[in-house]
Design an enzyme around this catalytic site. Structure first.
Site, PDB file in Angstrom:
ATOM      1  N   CYS A   1      -6.694 -28.752   5.838  1.00 17.25           N
ATOM      2  CA  CYS A   1      -5.456 -28.072   6.220  1.00 17.25           C
ATOM      3  C   CYS A   1      -4.734 -28.860   7.319  1.00 17.25           C
ATOM      4  CB  CYS A   1      -5.746 -26.647   6.679  1.00 17.25           C
ATOM      5  SG  CYS A   1      -6.324 -26.508   8.365  1.00 17.25           S
TER       6      CYS A   1
ATOM      7  N   HIS B   1      -5.432 -22.369   9.727  1.00 18.84           N
ATOM      8  CA  HIS B   1      -6.712 -22.854   9.199  1.00 18.84           C
ATOM      9  C   HIS B   1      -7.488 -21.725   8.516  1.00 18.84           C
ATOM     10  CE1 HIS B   1     -10.735 -24.371   8.740  1.00 18.84           C
ATOM     11  NE2 HIS B   1     -11.124 -23.268   9.367  1.00 18.84           N
TER      12      HIS B   1
ATOM     13  N   ASP C   1      -7.723  -7.812   0.559  1.00 19.72           N
ATOM     14  CA  ASP C   1      -6.774  -8.076   1.645  1.00 19.72           C
ATOM     15  C   ASP C   1      -7.500  -7.787   2.943  1.00 19.72           C
ATOM     16  OD1 ASP C   1      -6.538  -4.992   1.299  1.00 19.72           O
ATOM     17  OD2 ASP C   1      -5.586  -5.422   3.213  1.00 19.72           O
TER      18      ASP C   1
ATOM     19  N   CYS D   1     -12.430 -29.368   5.797  1.00 17.86           N
ATOM     20  CA  CYS D   1     -11.156 -28.702   5.494  1.00 17.86           C
ATOM     21  C   CYS D   1     -10.006 -29.697   5.593  1.00 17.86           C
ATOM     22  CB  CYS D   1     -10.935 -27.546   6.466  1.00 17.86           C
ATOM     23  SG  CYS D   1      -9.378 -26.699   6.229  1.00 17.86           S
TER      24      CYS D   1
ATOM     25  N   CYS E   1      -6.660 -28.985  10.659  1.00 15.51           N
ATOM     26  CA  CYS E   1      -7.852 -29.843  10.661  1.00 15.51           C
ATOM     27  C   CYS E   1      -7.470 -31.314  10.519  1.00 15.51           C
ATOM     28  CB  CYS E   1      -8.811 -29.418   9.555  1.00 15.51           C
ATOM     29  SG  CYS E   1      -9.534 -27.800   9.882  1.00 15.51           S
TER      30      CYS E   1
ATOM     31  N   ASP F   1       0.865  -1.176   0.000  1.00 13.96           N
ATOM     32  CA  ASP F   1       0.000   0.000   0.000  1.00 13.96           C
ATOM     33  C   ASP F   1       0.902   1.226   0.000  1.00 13.96           C
ATOM     34  OD1 ASP F   1       1.018   0.199   2.509  1.00 13.96           O
ATOM     35  OD2 ASP F   1      -0.880  -0.079   3.564  1.00 13.96           O
TER      36      ASP F   1
HETATM   37 ZN   LIG Z   1      -8.606 -26.350   8.397  1.00 17.74          ZN
END
Ligand SMILES: [Zn+2]
Length: 674
Positions: free
Chosen positions: A307, A336, A267, A305, A310, A94
């Site tokens: 990830c 996550h 963002d 999920c 998880c 920015d």
């Molecule tokens: Zn996750």
């Protein structure tokens, strides 16, 4: 020169949602895209490998902060931010405008530039459109942003128009400064909440050869509906062949709504900021790990999920980490949340490309970011139960004793200001002891800066404000404008305590005032006639304190070590000591524990006894070395305290590691005992 070469791949039918791609010097970026925020060239608590795994394509970094620390010369030495932080993909910076206009501290705006005071070394820094581009070029951003003047979305039309016109003149100067650099540059559409200005701004900025266009000045206090209307209006006036970026937005649901209205890039700090509070974005809505119902619950936090978090950990474990404030809990939830955001963007893109966007959009609207109802109150709530629920919010509850309200932390059971009248304690312990009113009589063009660490239900801040207001009313108009102005900076992580207290003005009489609501709504409140500016810095004090102008006085009033552990450690006082080392600073706190005083001494403060209050025989005052060198009337701890400290079982400062004993010498050999 063709810079991003944006290709529009598909636009959804019945919607303005679009999928596209563009190329930066570092990678190809598929849109819609979410850019994790790496303010200080780091995404808070996240490892580079995990960011890459999540599919992050672009990181956002803040020019304002990087200009002050580490400084342009470091980026020049390393050939840019990519090598400095070892990040192989794209970076967007920015311009610094948003921080200059939104962070506390003095600034002057001229046609030429915006001038502000560095929070690192108090030097004046002048940020012009040309300087902003020069810094962003040195940082080596793939995408740079033009410097704009940000005003709150609530300002008057005339003020918004002038800021917009200045932004347009700065747009042209930014483009000229970019020159032949291969780095892309985005223009920014301003105009606050006024449709005519937004359209005029979109027309003016898109007349210039920018590589993309951003919508600025949103996500600062307007409602979601206002934001969505404004977004729809502006995207209608942006060219289809360049990317569109909605700055600083938002929740998962905000992203869905904005993509529907034709935005490509986003963002926001929410995925990592909320993770720190224990909140996860999941395929079944938000999950708030502060809810006791999650204790002991098996299974991943998001069944949908894949990830690392998880795949590896149960909700029960994440709940536990959050409750004991273990850093890895914050890191795992952040991982996550970022993964969830990235996956959501990929799914949106797939549905746009395969022609199923509208069905997806309608199915997700009510699910994404839905409030966490798990374990919530039963369907049939009796009147008495409802009355009880009004007394609770998040982790806090109200307890009433003799017509005075107090806030209790339900997890630790601790009560804020457990004395008879909290307002009276705030007045004597903080306002009177710091001689606040006397100091404000001095003629000084610099404001007196008071840090209020632990806003809570705003008892201390309001005690200060009401005392100053009463004094200045008493002084009357005859004596002309009173002496020094007051800049009060409140730090707080969890605003539920204040929200809760505001529901019950009957028991929290100090809140019958316009200030607290304004502070919650806009992050600041000012009284011109009393010469008071009140700012809220929301987040962890460990980080936020570097964003604030340095203090003259500190009201140190968080919950105790048991609840607000991190604020009372040796490290915390060392950081604070370093910030105060070359200033005259006095800190006041209710604690008089041996361990806390040892931490203060080891951090270089001089430590004195404060007045007693309620059941406490005494409290504590810490003086920076420069404050201690001036004449003062404080009763410094002497040899008798040192003797007691040597025999005490609690002589070690909180958080001092077993292997390190330099604190022991620092206390024993402290100059105040010589
Ligand atoms: Zn996750």
């Amino acid at each position: 020169m063709k810079r991003l070469d944006f290709q529009l791949e598909a636009t959804a039918s019945g919607s303005r949602a679009r999928a596209g791609r563009f190329r930066t010097p570092h990678n190809e970026v598929l849109t819609p895209v979410f850019m994790p925020v790496g303010t200080h060239a780091a995404v808070r608590a996240q490892r580079r490998e995990d960011l890459i795994d999540s599919g992050a394509q672009v990181l956002l970094a803040n020019t304002y902060h990087l200009l002050l620390r580490p400084g342009v010369e470091i980026f020049e030495k390393f050939g840019g931010i990519h090598r400095f932080m070892s990040w192989p993909r794209s970076v967007l910076t920015d311009s610094g405008g948003f921080q200059i206009f939104s962070l506390p501290g003095s600034r002057t705006l001229r046609e030429e530039c915006a001038e502000f005071k560095s929070y690192v070394d108090r030097r004046m820094v002048c940020l012009s459109p040309e300087r902003s581009i020069a810094v962003q070029r040195a940082i080596g951003a793939d995408i740079m942003m033009m410097l704009d003047q940000c005003v709150p979305s609530t300002v008057e039309h005339g003020v918004a128009r002038e800021a917009m016109q200045l932004t347009h003149r700065w747009a042209a100067r930014s483009l000229a400064a970019r020159g032949e650099s291969p780095q892309a540059l985005f223009g920014i559409v301003q105009g606050a909440s006024y449709p005519d200005l937004r359209v005029a701004s979109a027309r003016a900025v898109t007349d210039m050869p920018f590589d993309g266009f951003a919508i600025g000045g949103l996500a600062v206090g307007e409602s979601a509906a206002q934001r969505e209307d404004c977004t729809a209006l502006v995207t209608e006036h942006l060219p289809a062949d360049r990317p569109r970026y909605l700055m600083g937005v938002g929740t998962t649901r905000d992203l869905l709504e904005a993509v529907h209205r034709g935005v490509d890039m986003f963002d926001c700090i929410l995925p990592t900021a909320l993770a720190k509070q224990g909140v996860a974005f999941t395929s079944v809505g938000r999950r708030d790990l502060r809810r006791a119902s999650y204790r002991g619950m098996d299974g991943p936090i998001d069944p949908d999920c894949g990830c690392y978090t998880c795949r590896t950990f149960s909700i029960a474990y994440l709940f536990h980490l959050n409750r004991v404030r273990e850093t890895s809990g914050w890191q795992l939830l952040g991982l996550h949340n970022l993964h969830f955001y990235m996956q959501l963007m990929r799914r949106m893109r797939e549905h746009i490309l395969s022609g199923t966007w509208l069905a997806f959009y309608h199915a997700q609207r009510d699910v994404l970011d839905a409030r966490d109802r798990y374990g919530a109150e039963p369907k049939h709530v009796t009147k008495a139960q409802r009355r009880l629920l009004r007394l609770q919010l998040g982790r806090y509850e109200v307890v009433v004793r003799d017509e005075f309200g107090h806030i209790r932390d339900r997890q630790s059971g601790e009560v804020m200001h457990p004395v008879h009248d909290p307002a009276e304690e705030a007045r004597s312990l903080y306002v009177d002891q710091s001689r606040l009113l006397g100091r404000l009589e001095a003629a000084d063009s610099q404001p007196l800066v008071v840090w209020d660490v632990g806003l809570g239900a705003a008892a201390n801040a309001m005690a200060a404000i009401q005392a100053v207001e009463a004094q200045r009313r008493g002084a009357g108009a005859s004596s002309g404008p009173a002496g020094r102005s007051l800049l009060l900076v409140s730090f707080e992580q969890d605003l539920d305590a204040l929200h809760l207290a505001l529901r019950h003005p009957k028991w929290f009489k100090h809140l019958r005032h316009a200030g607290p609501r304004q502070l919650l709504q806009h992050g600041r409140w000012s009284s011109g006639s009393a010469g008071i500016d009140w700012l809220l810095l929301r987040g962890d004090f460990a980080h936020c304190k570097y964003d604030a102008p340095p203090p003259d006085i500190v009201f140190f009033d968080p919950f105790s070590f048991k609840t607000d552990t991190g604020l009372w450690t040796l490290t915390a006082f060392r950081e604070l000591g370093a910030l105060c080392s070359d200033r005259v600073v006095e800190l006041f706190t209710y604690s008089y524990s041996t361990s806390v005083r040892a931490a203060m001494l080891a951090a270089g403060f001089y430590v004195a006894k404060g007045i007693g209050t309620g059941p406490k025989a005494e409290t504590t005052i810490a003086l920076s070395p420069r404050a201690a060198a001036l004449p003062h009337a404080h009763r410094l701890l002497g040899a008798d305290w040192l003797g007691k400290w040597r025999r005490s079982d609690s002589r070690a400062p909180f958080g001092a590691s077993a292997g390190e004993s330099s604190w022991h010498e620092a206390v024993s050999d402290h100059p105040q005992f010589r």
